[in-house]
Scaffold this active site. Sequence first.
Site, short mmCIF file in Angstrom:
data_model
loop_
_atom_site.label_atom_id
_atom_site.label_comp_id
_atom_site.label_asym_id
_atom_site.label_seq_id
_atom_site.Cartn_x
_atom_site.Cartn_y
_atom_site.Cartn_z
N ASP A 35 -11.41 -26.75 16.34
CA ASP A 35 -12.69 -26.19 15.90
C ASP A 35 -12.51 -25.18 14.78
O ASP A 35 -13.42 -24.95 13.98
CB ASP A 35 -13.43 -25.56 17.07
CG ASP A 35 -13.93 -26.65 18.00
OD1 ASP A 35 -13.14 -27.09 18.86
OD2 ASP A 35 -15.07 -27.11 17.82
N ARG A 72 -22.45 -32.46 19.03
CA ARG A 72 -21.41 -31.44 19.20
C ARG A 72 -20.13 -31.99 18.56
O ARG A 72 -20.09 -33.14 18.12
CB ARG A 72 -21.22 -31.02 20.67
CG ARG A 72 -21.40 -32.05 21.73
CD ARG A 72 -20.45 -33.18 21.69
NE ARG A 72 -19.07 -32.76 21.70
CZ ARG A 72 -18.05 -33.50 21.32
NH1 ARG A 72 -18.26 -34.75 20.87
NH2 ARG A 72 -16.80 -33.06 21.36
N GLY A 73 -19.08 -31.15 18.54
CA GLY A 73 -17.86 -31.51 17.83
C GLY A 73 -17.91 -30.86 16.45
O GLY A 73 -18.95 -30.92 15.77
N ALA A 74 -16.80 -30.23 16.04
CA ALA A 74 -16.82 -29.37 14.86
C ALA A 74 -17.33 -30.06 13.58
O ALA A 74 -18.29 -29.58 12.97
CB ALA A 74 -15.42 -28.77 14.66
N ASN A 122 -9.56 -24.55 19.90
CA ASN A 122 -10.11 -25.85 20.31
C ASN A 122 -10.68 -25.67 21.72
O ASN A 122 -10.61 -24.57 22.31
CB ASN A 122 -9.03 -26.94 20.27
CG ASN A 122 -9.61 -28.34 20.44
OD1 ASN A 122 -10.59 -28.69 19.79
ND2 ASN A 122 -9.04 -29.13 21.32
N LYS A 123 -11.23 -26.74 22.26
CA LYS A 123 -11.89 -26.68 23.58
C LYS A 123 -11.03 -25.97 24.62
O LYS A 123 -9.81 -26.18 24.68
CB LYS A 123 -12.20 -28.12 24.02
CG LYS A 123 -12.87 -28.29 25.36
CD LYS A 123 -14.13 -27.48 25.51
CE LYS A 123 -15.15 -27.74 24.41
NZ LYS A 123 -16.17 -26.65 24.31
N ARG A 176 -23.87 -22.04 16.86
CA ARG A 176 -22.60 -22.03 17.58
C ARG A 176 -21.56 -21.28 16.73
O ARG A 176 -21.43 -21.57 15.53
CB ARG A 176 -22.13 -23.46 17.90
CG ARG A 176 -23.12 -24.21 18.80
CD ARG A 176 -22.52 -25.45 19.42
NE ARG A 176 -21.52 -25.13 20.42
CZ ARG A 176 -20.69 -26.04 20.95
NH1 ARG A 176 -20.77 -27.29 20.56
NH2 ARG A 176 -19.81 -25.69 21.86
N GLN A 226 -16.62 -33.45 28.32
CA GLN A 226 -16.60 -34.27 27.09
C GLN A 226 -15.55 -35.38 27.16
O GLN A 226 -15.71 -36.42 26.54
CB GLN A 226 -16.30 -33.38 25.87
CG GLN A 226 -17.43 -32.46 25.45
CD GLN A 226 -17.27 -31.07 26.07
OE1 GLN A 226 -16.71 -30.92 27.14
NE2 GLN A 226 -17.77 -30.06 25.40
O1 MRU Z 1 -18.07 -27.78 22.64
P1 MRU Z 1 -17.79 -29.00 21.82
O2 MRU Z 1 -17.97 -30.28 22.54
O3 MRU Z 1 -18.52 -28.97 20.48
O4 MRU Z 1 -16.24 -28.85 21.48
C1 MRU Z 1 -15.62 -29.81 20.69
C2 MRU Z 1 -14.15 -29.67 20.61
O5 MRU Z 1 -13.58 -28.72 21.08
C3 MRU Z 1 -13.41 -30.70 19.84
O6 MRU Z 1 -12.11 -30.88 20.34
C4 MRU Z 1 -13.30 -30.22 18.39
O7 MRU Z 1 -14.56 -29.94 17.87
C5 MRU Z 1 -12.63 -31.20 17.52
S1 MRU Z 1 -13.73 -32.51 17.13
C6 MRU Z 1 -13.15 -33.53 15.96
#
Ligand code: MRU
Length: 345
Positions: free
Chosen positions: A236, A49-51, A246-247, A94, A195
């Site tokens: 994201d 996970r993570g963009a 973002n999250k 996603r 996370q």
């Molecule tokens: O749902 P996730 O864990 O994929 O969400 C990730 C985030 O929101 C991060 O802050 C974002 O992707 C930046 S990662 C460099």
Amino acid sequence: MIRPLEWQGSASDGELRMIDQRLLPAQVSWVSCRRSTQVAARIADMTIRGAPAIGLAAAYGMVLASQEADDAALKGDLRRKFLVVAQAELAATRPTAVNLFWALERCGAALEAGANTGALLEVARQLHEEDVAGNRRIGEDGAKLITAGMGVLTHCNAGALATGGWGTGLSPLFVAHERGVPFHVFVDETRPRLQGARLTAWELDQAGIPHTLICDNMAASLMRAGKIQLCLTGADRIAANGDVANKIGTYGVAVAAKHHGITLAVAAPRSTFDLKIASGAQIPIEERSQDEVTQWGDERICPKGTKAFNPGFDVTPAELVTTLLTDRGVISPVNAAGIALVLKG
Ligand code: MRU
């Protein structure tokens, strides 16, 4: 530096390996994918996970799809159709992080130009190396914001695990720590998937960076108490006007930071910007299972009849973001003109 994913072996019979982030911090365990459908499943179930990381995983997923087409001796239109289906499956995992679609577009363009499996692996590897180098640059620029004795708040995980390596929001912390600057990190646990607690705290612990875990609802009062001088997050998707998805919870951090006059720096590479959309209102927000909110692990924490709402992300308007740290340079103030200028070319 942690790299959460890697290609192992040749283009014709190699595989994608990734850390199973669902098991951290209890276990560092690697899983292998030999099919693009497996990569899609691993992105959807948040093994990775993570963009930026899901974009890179999808690019390697396309290499696996090309391998499968070779193994089945698919040619011409049949090969093209097979790869289009694989690309669509990866894209459907996603919806919010634009890096996923950005990486798949790069792969699609290479395939259109006639790339074979070897050439496609080179594209995926190049995207990966560019991400790592860009994140290091973000770290170098962002580290200038961190001074001795500072308290820094993070939200979610924007570390190496969320990218090809180094991270975006955490990269400045790694660089400042390398340079011997003493600072303290307050880590938002980041309900509901934790996370922050599971991944950011793990990365900071591995790096030996002093940190304290807090529940998300504690951040504003720590700001008021003068314990936080800088908020650092990743993103994201960033719209052309600088609105940041973002999250979930990032917006609350941003509102509180603005109220207390605290800098909010959002770190993201070019691949996180969606300049085709004018504002954050056009960003699709993933809605996740109610179970993530109604349960703690396997245990239900509310009455059976209680419904939950679980958006995975929120949008922070550009006017609440002090600085964008990008792989092309720093953007401050955050507005459409500044973004266009720094990201052009
Ligand atoms: O749902 P996730 O864990 O994929 O969400 C990730 C985030 O929101 C991060 O802050 C974002 O992707 C930046 S990662 C460099």
